[in-house]
Design a protein around this motif. Structure first.
Motif, PDB file in Angstrom:
ATOM      1  N   HIS A   1       0.826  -1.219   0.000  1.00  0.00           N
ATOM      2  CA  HIS A   1       0.000   0.000   0.000  1.00  0.00           C
ATOM      3  C   HIS A   1       0.853   1.258   0.000  1.00  0.00           C
ATOM      4  O   HIS A   1       0.641   2.175   0.786  1.00  0.00           O
TER       5      HIS A   1
ATOM      6  N   ALA B   1      -3.391   2.430  15.201  1.00  0.00           N
ATOM      7  CA  ALA B   1      -3.714   3.413  14.159  1.00  0.00           C
ATOM      8  C   ALA B   1      -3.386   2.841  12.774  1.00  0.00           C
ATOM      9  O   ALA B   1      -3.797   3.376  11.753  1.00  0.00           O
ATOM     10  N   HIS B   2      -2.644   1.742  12.760  1.00  0.00           N
ATOM     11  CA  HIS B   2      -2.187   1.132  11.491  1.00  0.00           C
ATOM     12  C   HIS B   2      -2.716  -0.301  11.430  1.00  0.00           C
ATOM     13  O   HIS B   2      -3.918  -0.511  11.499  1.00  0.00           O
TER      14      HIS B   2
ATOM     15  N   ARG C   1     -12.591   6.293  19.019  1.00  0.00           N
ATOM     16  CA  ARG C   1     -12.617   6.492  17.571  1.00  0.00           C
ATOM     17  C   ARG C   1     -13.283   5.287  16.934  1.00  0.00           C
ATOM     18  O   ARG C   1     -13.200   4.191  17.486  1.00  0.00           O
ATOM     19  N   LEU C   2     -13.903   5.481  15.779  1.00  0.00           N
ATOM     20  CA  LEU C   2     -14.433   4.326  15.053  1.00  0.00           C
ATOM     21  C   LEU C   2     -13.256   3.624  14.398  1.00  0.00           C
ATOM     22  O   LEU C   2     -12.739   4.087  13.382  1.00  0.00           O
TER      23      LEU C   2
ATOM     24  N   GLY D   1     -11.186   1.241  12.112  1.00  0.00           N
ATOM     25  CA  GLY D   1     -11.532   0.746  10.781  1.00  0.00           C
ATOM     26  C   GLY D   1     -12.126   1.827   9.900  1.00  0.00           C
ATOM     27  O   GLY D   1     -12.514   1.573   8.769  1.00  0.00           O
ATOM     28  N   PHE D   2     -12.192   3.055  10.464  1.00  0.00           N
ATOM     29  CA  PHE D   2     -12.690   4.198   9.671  1.00  0.00           C
ATOM     30  C   PHE D   2     -11.582   5.224   9.504  1.00  0.00           C
ATOM     31  O   PHE D   2     -10.778   5.437  10.414  1.00  0.00           O
TER      32      PHE D   2
ATOM     33  N   HIS E   1      -8.588   7.390   6.905  1.00  0.00           N
ATOM     34  CA  HIS E   1      -7.326   7.001   6.253  1.00  0.00           C
ATOM     35  C   HIS E   1      -6.518   8.255   5.964  1.00  0.00           C
ATOM     36  O   HIS E   1      -7.081   9.299   5.658  1.00  0.00           O
ATOM     37  N   ARG E   2      -5.202   8.127   6.041  1.00  0.00           N
ATOM     38  CA  ARG E   2      -4.328   9.271   5.754  1.00  0.00           C
ATOM     39  C   ARG E   2      -4.431   9.694   4.288  1.00  0.00           C
ATOM     40  O   ARG E   2      -4.281  10.850   3.954  1.00  0.00           O
TER      41      ARG E   2
ATOM     42  N   ARG F   1     -10.252  -1.581  -1.144  1.00  0.00           N
ATOM     43  CA  ARG F   1     -10.088  -2.903  -0.513  1.00  0.00           C
ATOM     44  C   ARG F   1     -11.261  -3.187   0.428  1.00  0.00           C
ATOM     45  O   ARG F   1     -11.712  -4.327   0.552  1.00  0.00           O
TER      46      ARG F   1
ATOM     47  N   ASN G   1     -12.076   1.562   6.087  1.00  0.00           N
ATOM     48  CA  ASN G   1     -10.812   1.214   5.433  1.00  0.00           C
ATOM     49  C   ASN G   1     -10.627  -0.293   5.416  1.00  0.00           C
ATOM     50  O   ASN G   1     -11.534  -1.043   5.814  1.00  0.00           O
TER      51      ASN G   1
ATOM     52  N   ARG H   1       1.699  -8.339   4.203  1.00  0.00           N
ATOM     53  CA  ARG H   1       2.489  -7.136   3.905  1.00  0.00           C
ATOM     54  C   ARG H   1       3.968  -7.434   3.750  1.00  0.00           C
ATOM     55  O   ARG H   1       4.696  -6.627   3.156  1.00  0.00           O
TER      56      ARG H   1
END
Ligand code: SDX
Length: 393
Positions: free
Chosen positions: A194, A228-229, A264-265, A267-268, A270-271, A279, A325, A352
């Motif tokens: 990615h 966060a990742h 925070r939600l 899975g919601f 993105h940078r 995806r 995401n 990855r």
């Protein structure tokens, strides 16, 4: 052309490198691996072929793929001494902690004679990582549940071999469900690379110092673990379990909008994607199909769907361009495959690894590559003289 990218809020970032591997258009929700759209690869390819595409830049001929598959298959064993290393962990150590250490320990087993100037040795190191990370990942899981580590069965395909190492027990023959292997292979394709995400940038930064590829990928695993990742997929499932039922979704959305809630939600957002993560769309469709074919009825899927529906209608999320995401639905599928949530980010790391080794290989032959050295905006004290301790305070 300037190499500058402006994020929302006017934050400007300079490009950290040039790369020909993956292209993302965050506004249009486009993702290409070596120019091939992710939806076409998801539909027509397999993870090992996609890994070779990422590493070599072209879809392989049948002969090239067979050679690559043979090389990966015949490097799947880990050194016996690594089992001793593994058994030093408490059984309840997080699998990402174990995997990060196990991959880093490869430096101790293969590093001393590694000549990074030799392209064949660089490629061999990349293939060793592709081959051994699943073996080590499964071993970490087995250690966490007190089961004996299983040796890789080289007569199985890549994903089947991994599932066998994860779930096979001496007491009864393992029935590998084709739908499970196909679903995991597809998730691995979607997670393979990615662009310059945090963990890949970490691999490149470590690689820029001349460190060996095993240490680079271990650093990438450490970066991926953060919630966060890559750690978000595990956090999503914990969030869905905490919400519990569809009637609690609106409360969760309200909490996520309250900055002081600390919620925070997961899975919601993105940078880069300020549109639907391509995806996430594929995984959402897959979710229904895989759970149906496995005969799994998971109430959390309904909670996830209601949550997505509510957020996509809510001005807070719409104005901030927050969409599901890659991590939002993946955990529901991993769970249906019998994979525990603590192993979700390990799944992400296995996939990855293909991207990380591809970027490492690309960096090794980049004539413009220099040691990474981000700069800063200094906000500290102006120059001042030292004070003796009796003059302070
Ligand atoms: C991955 O980089 C990659 O490519 C990563 C990845 C890959 O394949 O390698 O795609 C994989 O890591 C996906 C992301 C997984 N992480 C999560 O799902 C965790 C939840 N998401 C957030 O933490 C967040 O969205 C990030 C970390 C993903 C992005 O963080 P940013 O860049 O800080 O988000 P932002 O600044 O663009 O947010 C804009 C606004 C902010 O509010 P305001 O200051 O404008 O009032 O949206 C808010 C944020 O507070 N916001 C959220 C939110 N994400 C952002 N509010 C509630 N819930 C969220 N999930």
């Amino acid at each position: 052309e300037t190499g500058y990218f402006t994020y929302d809020h006017g934050f400007t970032a300079t490009a950290s490198c040039k790369s020909a591997i993956t292209y993302i258009d965050g506004d249009e929700g486009v993702l290409l691996y070596r120019g091939y759209p992710i939806d076409q690869l998801a539909e027509k390819s397999n993870f090992l072929e996609v890994s070779q595409l990422l590493m070599d830049g072209e879809l392989p001929t049948q002969a090239e793929f067979s050679k690559f598959e043979h090389e990966v298959t015949h490097h799947t064993m880990m050194h016996e001494a690594q089992k001793t290393f593994l058994h030093g962990f408490r059984h309840d150590a997080h699998p990402m902690a174990m995997l990060c250490s196990m991959v880093g320990s490869l430096s101790a087993f293969y590093h001393d004679n590694l000549d990074l100037e030799d392209p064949e040795q660089r490629r061999m190191a990349a293939i060793r990582l592709m081959a051994k990370v699943p073996t080590m990942a499964a071993a970490c899981y087995r250690h966490s549940i007190g089961w004996p580590v299983r040796y890789p069965r080289n007569n199985l395909e890549y994903v089947d071999r991994f599932l066998h190492m994860m779930f096979e027990v001496p007491a009864e023959p393992l029935e590998l469900k084709p739908v499970a292997a196909k679903a995991l292979d597809l998730l691995f394709i979607l997670h393979a690379d990615h662009e310059q995400n945090a963990s890949t940038s970490t691999v490149r930064l470590v690689g820029s110092t001349g460190a060996n590829p095993y240490a680079c990928v271990a650093a990438g695993i450490a970066a991926l673990w953060g919630p966060a990742h890559g750690g978000a997929n595990e956090a999503v499932l914990r969030m869905l379990e905490e919400i519990g039922s569809p009637d609690k979704v609106s409360t969760a959305v309200d909490r996520a909008k309250d900055k002081n809630s600390g919620f925070r939600l997961m899975g919601f957002g993105h940078r880069v994607y300020k549109n639907f993560d391509p995806r996430a769309k594929i995984i959402r469709e897959m979710c229904h199909k895989v759970l149906e074919e496995l005969g799994v009825d998971d109430p959390l899927l309904e909670v996830a769907m209601r949550l997505e529906e509510a957020a996509l209608k809510d001005d807070y999320f719409v104005q901030r361009k927050l969409y599901p995401n890659v991590d939002f639905y993946s955990g529901i599928i991993y769970k249906a495959l019998g994979i525990p949530k603590e192993m979700f980010t390990v799944m992400f790391a296995i996939a990855r690894t293909a991207g990380w080794v591809s970027h490492w290989l690309e960096q090794q032959v980049d004539p413009e590559a220099k040691i990474g050295r981000p700069r800063q905006i200094y906000t500290g004290a102006t120059p001042r003289d030292y004070l003796a301790v009796d003059q302070r305070g």
